[in-house]
Scaffold this motif. Structure first.
Motif, PDB file in Angstrom:
ATOM      1  N   THR A   1      -3.080  -0.333  -2.424  1.00 56.97           N
ATOM      2  CA  THR A   1      -2.909   1.037  -2.915  1.00 56.97           C
ATOM      3  C   THR A   1      -4.180   1.472  -3.619  1.00 56.97           C
ATOM      4  O   THR A   1      -4.658   0.797  -4.548  1.00 56.97           O
ATOM      5  CB  THR A   1      -1.722   1.129  -3.898  1.00 56.97           C
ATOM      6  OG1 THR A   1      -0.545   0.626  -3.273  1.00 56.97           O
ATOM      7  CG2 THR A   1      -1.494   2.569  -4.331  1.00 56.97           C
ATOM      8  N   ASP A   2      -4.762   2.580  -3.182  1.00 61.97           N
ATOM      9  CA  ASP A   2      -5.983   3.079  -3.831  1.00 61.97           C
ATOM     10  C   ASP A   2      -5.770   4.486  -4.376  1.00 61.97           C
ATOM     11  O   ASP A   2      -5.763   4.710  -5.580  1.00 61.97           O
ATOM     12  CB  ASP A   2      -7.178   3.022  -2.876  1.00 61.97           C
ATOM     13  CG  ASP A   2      -6.837   3.557  -1.485  1.00 61.97           C
ATOM     14  OD1 ASP A   2      -5.784   4.213  -1.324  1.00 61.97           O
ATOM     15  OD2 ASP A   2      -7.619   3.324  -0.554  1.00 61.97           O
ATOM     16  N   ASN A   3      -5.561   5.437  -3.466  1.00 63.72           N
ATOM     17  CA  ASN A   3      -5.262   6.811  -3.863  1.00 63.72           C
ATOM     18  C   ASN A   3      -3.949   7.225  -3.213  1.00 63.72           C
ATOM     19  O   ASN A   3      -3.785   7.087  -2.004  1.00 63.72           O
ATOM     20  CB  ASN A   3      -6.375   7.765  -3.434  1.00 63.72           C
ATOM     21  CG  ASN A   3      -7.664   7.511  -4.178  1.00 63.72           C
ATOM     22  OD1 ASN A   3      -7.754   7.765  -5.374  1.00 63.72           O
ATOM     23  ND2 ASN A   3      -8.672   6.980  -3.477  1.00 63.72           N
ATOM     24  N   VAL A   4      -3.028   7.721  -4.005  1.00 62.38           N
ATOM     25  CA  VAL A   4      -1.719   8.133  -3.490  1.00 62.38           C
ATOM     26  C   VAL A   4      -1.723   9.645  -3.303  1.00 62.38           C
ATOM     27  O   VAL A   4      -2.113  10.390  -4.215  1.00 62.38           O
ATOM     28  CB  VAL A   4      -0.584   7.718  -4.438  1.00 62.38           C
ATOM     29  CG1 VAL A   4       0.762   8.172  -3.896  1.00 62.38           C
ATOM     30  CG2 VAL A   4      -0.597   6.199  -4.642  1.00 62.38           C
ATOM     31  N   TRP A   5      -1.278  10.075  -2.110  1.00 60.79           N
ATOM     32  CA  TRP A   5      -1.255  11.506  -1.793  1.00 60.79           C
ATOM     33  C   TRP A   5       0.083  12.095  -2.212  1.00 60.79           C
ATOM     34  O   TRP A   5       1.142  11.583  -1.844  1.00 60.79           O
ATOM     35  CB  TRP A   5      -1.463  11.696  -0.292  1.00 60.79           C
ATOM     36  CG  TRP A   5      -1.578  13.122   0.158  1.00 60.79           C
ATOM     37  CD1 TRP A   5      -2.575  14.004  -0.134  1.00 60.79           C
ATOM     38  CD2 TRP A   5      -0.660  13.831   1.018  1.00 60.79           C
ATOM     39  NE1 TRP A   5      -2.344  15.211   0.487  1.00 60.79           N
ATOM     40  CE2 TRP A   5      -1.176  15.137   1.191  1.00 60.79           C
ATOM     41  CE3 TRP A   5       0.536  13.489   1.648  1.00 60.79           C
ATOM     42  CZ2 TRP A   5      -0.530  16.098   1.973  1.00 60.79           C
ATOM     43  CZ3 TRP A   5       1.186  14.440   2.424  1.00 60.79           C
ATOM     44  CH2 TRP A   5       0.649  15.727   2.588  1.00 60.79           C
ATOM     45  N   PHE A   6       0.032  13.158  -3.006  1.00 60.11           N
ATOM     46  CA  PHE A   6       1.236  13.862  -3.452  1.00 60.11           C
ATOM     47  C   PHE A   6       1.283  15.244  -2.809  1.00 60.11           C
ATOM     48  O   PHE A   6       0.248  15.920  -2.686  1.00 60.11           O
ATOM     49  CB  PHE A   6       1.232  14.029  -4.974  1.00 60.11           C
ATOM     50  CG  PHE A   6       1.540  12.770  -5.733  1.00 60.11           C
ATOM     51  CD1 PHE A   6       2.802  12.531  -6.244  1.00 60.11           C
ATOM     52  CD2 PHE A   6       0.555  11.802  -5.938  1.00 60.11           C
ATOM     53  CE1 PHE A   6       3.094  11.376  -6.952  1.00 60.11           C
ATOM     54  CE2 PHE A   6       0.826  10.637  -6.642  1.00 60.11           C
ATOM     55  CZ  PHE A   6       2.098  10.426  -7.153  1.00 60.11           C
TER      56      PHE A   6
ATOM     57  N   LYS B   1       0.844  -1.203   0.000  1.00 61.28           N
ATOM     58  CA  LYS B   1       0.000   0.000   0.000  1.00 61.28           C
ATOM     59  C   LYS B   1       0.876   1.249   0.000  1.00 61.28           C
ATOM     60  O   LYS B   1       1.411   1.640   1.043  1.00 61.28           O
ATOM     61  CB  LYS B   1      -0.932   0.017   1.212  1.00 61.28           C
ATOM     62  CG  LYS B   1      -1.878   1.219   1.258  1.00 61.28           C
ATOM     63  CD  LYS B   1      -2.837   1.134   2.420  1.00 61.28           C
ATOM     64  CE  LYS B   1      -3.697   2.394   2.563  1.00 61.28           C
ATOM     65  NZ  LYS B   1      -4.505   2.687   1.373  1.00 61.28           N
ATOM     66  N   LEU B   2       1.035   1.851  -1.157  1.00 61.58           N
ATOM     67  CA  LEU B   2       1.738   3.132  -1.251  1.00 61.58           C
ATOM     68  C   LEU B   2       0.788   4.235  -0.814  1.00 61.58           C
ATOM     69  O   LEU B   2      -0.322   4.345  -1.336  1.00 61.58           O
ATOM     70  CB  LEU B   2       2.212   3.377  -2.686  1.00 61.58           C
ATOM     71  CG  LEU B   2       2.915   4.718  -2.932  1.00 61.58           C
ATOM     72  CD1 LEU B   2       4.200   4.826  -2.116  1.00 61.58           C
ATOM     73  CD2 LEU B   2       3.216   4.898  -4.421  1.00 61.58           C
ATOM     74  N   GLU B   3       1.229   5.052   0.140  1.00 57.69           N
ATOM     75  CA  GLU B   3       0.338   6.057   0.723  1.00 57.69           C
ATOM     76  C   GLU B   3       0.655   7.478   0.279  1.00 57.69           C
ATOM     77  O   GLU B   3      -0.254   8.271   0.041  1.00 57.69           O
ATOM     78  CB  GLU B   3       0.399   5.969   2.251  1.00 57.69           C
ATOM     79  CG  GLU B   3      -0.098   4.643   2.791  1.00 57.69           C
ATOM     80  CD  GLU B   3       0.200   4.483   4.261  1.00 57.69           C
ATOM     81  OE1 GLU B   3       0.023   5.454   5.021  1.00 57.69           O
ATOM     82  OE2 GLU B   3       0.637   3.383   4.652  1.00 57.69           O
TER      83      GLU B   3
ATOM     84  N   VAL C   1      -4.028  11.096  -6.263  1.00 54.64           N
ATOM     85  CA  VAL C   1      -4.040  10.506  -7.604  1.00 54.64           C
ATOM     86  C   VAL C   1      -4.499   9.060  -7.453  1.00 54.64           C
ATOM     87  O   VAL C   1      -3.898   8.296  -6.688  1.00 54.64           O
ATOM     88  CB  VAL C   1      -2.643  10.544  -8.264  1.00 54.64           C
ATOM     89  CG1 VAL C   1      -2.673   9.826  -9.612  1.00 54.64           C
ATOM     90  CG2 VAL C   1      -2.174  11.990  -8.438  1.00 54.64           C
ATOM     91  N   PRO C   2      -5.566   8.660  -8.165  1.00 55.21           N
ATOM     92  CA  PRO C   2      -6.021   7.269  -8.064  1.00 55.21           C
ATOM     93  C   PRO C   2      -5.000   6.309  -8.655  1.00 55.21           C
ATOM     94  O   PRO C   2      -4.301   6.640  -9.615  1.00 55.21           O
ATOM     95  CB  PRO C   2      -7.326   7.272  -8.861  1.00 55.21           C
ATOM     96  CG  PRO C   2      -7.227   8.437  -9.779  1.00 55.21           C
ATOM     97  CD  PRO C   2      -6.414   9.461  -9.061  1.00 55.21           C
TER      98      PRO C   2
END
Length: 485
Positions: A377-382, A344-346, A429-430
């Motif tokens: 991994t669903d939505n990654v916060w940038f 899970k990339l957060e 970003v999805p």
């Protein structure tokens, strides 16, 4: 980061050591660290004595009653440089090497080969006098001094051997919020800055852990782990941890990427800035790391290592060069795919290139992920960090602009981030979009830039204005000539 008067004092000490025989820069750093440790021990002991007196409690000193003269504030007042030199070299230095008394402890292991290399009593007297005015109450001062001293080495940064600025370490610890049950590792620990900051966070946020015997024992003996290939760094790290109240950190002389490192699913939190300048021979790297990403690049191999040594559910906050985020080689794509598809990339926090100056100008990012082994991994916060509170040139002067408090606040409230637009400083970003872009994680791939339309005057109007300016200049010259006649 040290500046101003302290910086000048360190420069003076450096010159003193250099001109009087200690010409190896790393040896100079090591000797200064020993003396700072001796000074810090005395100051720590004085604080504990004052607290015990205030609370009406007994205090068991690390300095025996008949050895009080080994304390910094005592020996610095000795009448002659020769007497001070005798006490420090023959008694104080052996005393600090024998602290803890356990043969198997990290401190005793890496201090047993330490050597006192200052040769002249006059040199020691000058250095002690200069160090006496450097405050040690601020956290991780040894690390700050090492960071500055390392900038004097011609090889600074070429081996990845520069210290992560403390405010960046502090931000990463605040983002990850270590708990009293965590088992924390930095597999490329250097001066142990991440481990020190994590221990300080727990002391400040979870002070009640010291009232529970099991948690207290865990804190002192089984919470903090660090590896490094530099004996000097291991000594500095061991001293740093001890000064910050961790009795027995698990610090090892170990190449984390080699077959020698058998760790697997042992840790719940990784905080690290692994070296990312260099490549290794395949023969020197553990085979199971190469199965994830076949590469010689250390930055990719460390990511593979992190996935192996984390327990399921374990978290990582690590600094990577930007190339890891968008590199097009099979190895780059493989490690990104492994993190995104199977874990899970957060978050990806893009940092400006000046953060590691004056040692390196490379652009970096903080990658935060959780090991699941089953995706997620669903939505990654940038987040696009523009400022860290210091100028982004080699001088790194403190400034007002600082995104760090905003980063921490937004990360703690990600639910409110969902409605942000791609034109803002942070956004989601999805994962589907990341997959469509071949697992590219560079923020510029997704950030939208709004260009404002600028309207300029017609060229004929601009030309007329230039002619008018020329006429005015010529009139001014004519008037000046008339006055000078």
């Amino acid at each position: 980061m040290i500046t101003g008067e302290i910086k000048n004092k360190v420069d003076h000490i450096w010159t003193t050591l250099w001109t009087e025989g200690l010409t190896n820069p790393l040896s100079a750093i090591e000797q200064l660290t020993y003396l700072l440790f001796i000074k810090g021990l005395d100051e720590m002991e004085t604080t504990k004595e004052q607290e015990a007196e205030f609370l009406g409690l007994e205090h068991e000193s690390i300095f025996p009653k008949d050895k009080q003269y080994l304390r910094w504030h005592q020996f610095k007042q000795l009448g002659s440089p020769e007497e001070m030199y005798r006490v420090v070299s023959q008694e104080v230095f052996p005393f600090i090497k024998g602290l803890q008394g356990k043969e198997e402890s990290a401190f005793s292991t890496y201090m047993k080969d330490a050597m006192f290399q200052i040769q002249k009593p006059s040199t020691l007297a000058k250095v002690v006098d200069s160090l006496d005015n450097i405050p040690m109450s601020d956290r991780d001062t040894q690390g700050d001094l090492y960071e500055y001293l390392l900038s004097k080495l011609s090889t600074s940064g070429t081996n990845g051997q520069f210290r992560t600025p403390r405010h960046i370490i502090n931000m990463m610890v605040e983002l990850m919020k270590p708990t009293p049950e965590d088992k924390i590792i930095d597999p490329a620990m250097g001066s142990a800055g991440f481990l020190v900051e994590a221990s300080e966070y727990l002391r400040n946020k979870h002070s009640d852990l010291f009232l529970v015997q099991g948690l207290k024992d865990h804190f002192h003996n089984n919470m903090f782990f660090g590896n490094d290939m530099d004996i000097t760094m291991l000594r500095i790290g061991a001293m740093n941890m001890m000064l910050h109240g961790v009795d027995n950190p698990n610090i090892s002389y170990r190449d984390s990427l080699s077959e020698e490192n058998k760790d697997k699913e042992l840790y719940t939190l990784i905080l690290a800035n692994p070296p990312f300048k260099g490549s290794l021979d395949y023969e020197a790297v553990s085979n199971d790391l190469l199965t994830v990403t076949k590469t010689k690049k250390t930055e990719l191999l460390f990511l593979s290592l992190f996935l192996r040594i984390l327990k399921p559910g374990g978290r990582a906050a690590i600094i990577v060069p930007d190339g890891v985020l968008f590199g097009s080689s099979n190895a780059h794509k493989a490690i990104r795919k492994e993190i995104i598809d199977n874990n899970k990339l957060e978050a990806i926090i893009s940092m400006p290139s000046g953060v590691f100056k004056p040692y390196a100008g490379v652009s970096t990012a903080i990658m935060i992920f959780t090991k699941t082994g089953a995706g997620g991994t669903d939505n990654v916060w940038f987040y696009d960090m523009q400022a860290d509170g210091y100028s982004l040139d080699d001088k790194r002067i403190e400034i007002k602009d600082n995104d760090i408090p905003d980063i921490i606040e937004r990360f703690e409230n990600l639910e409110a981030e969902k409605e942000r637009k791609r034109t803002e400083q942070s956004f989601f970003v999805p994962v589907s979009e990341i997959l469509e872009n071949d697992y590219d994680l560079s923020i510029n791939k997704y950030k939208e830039i709004v260009y404002e339309r600028v309207t300029y005057e017609e060229p004929t109007v601009i030309l007329a204005k230039i002619k008018q300016l020329e006429d005015d200049i010529q009139k001014g010259i004519n008037n000046l000539e008339e006055i000078l006649k």
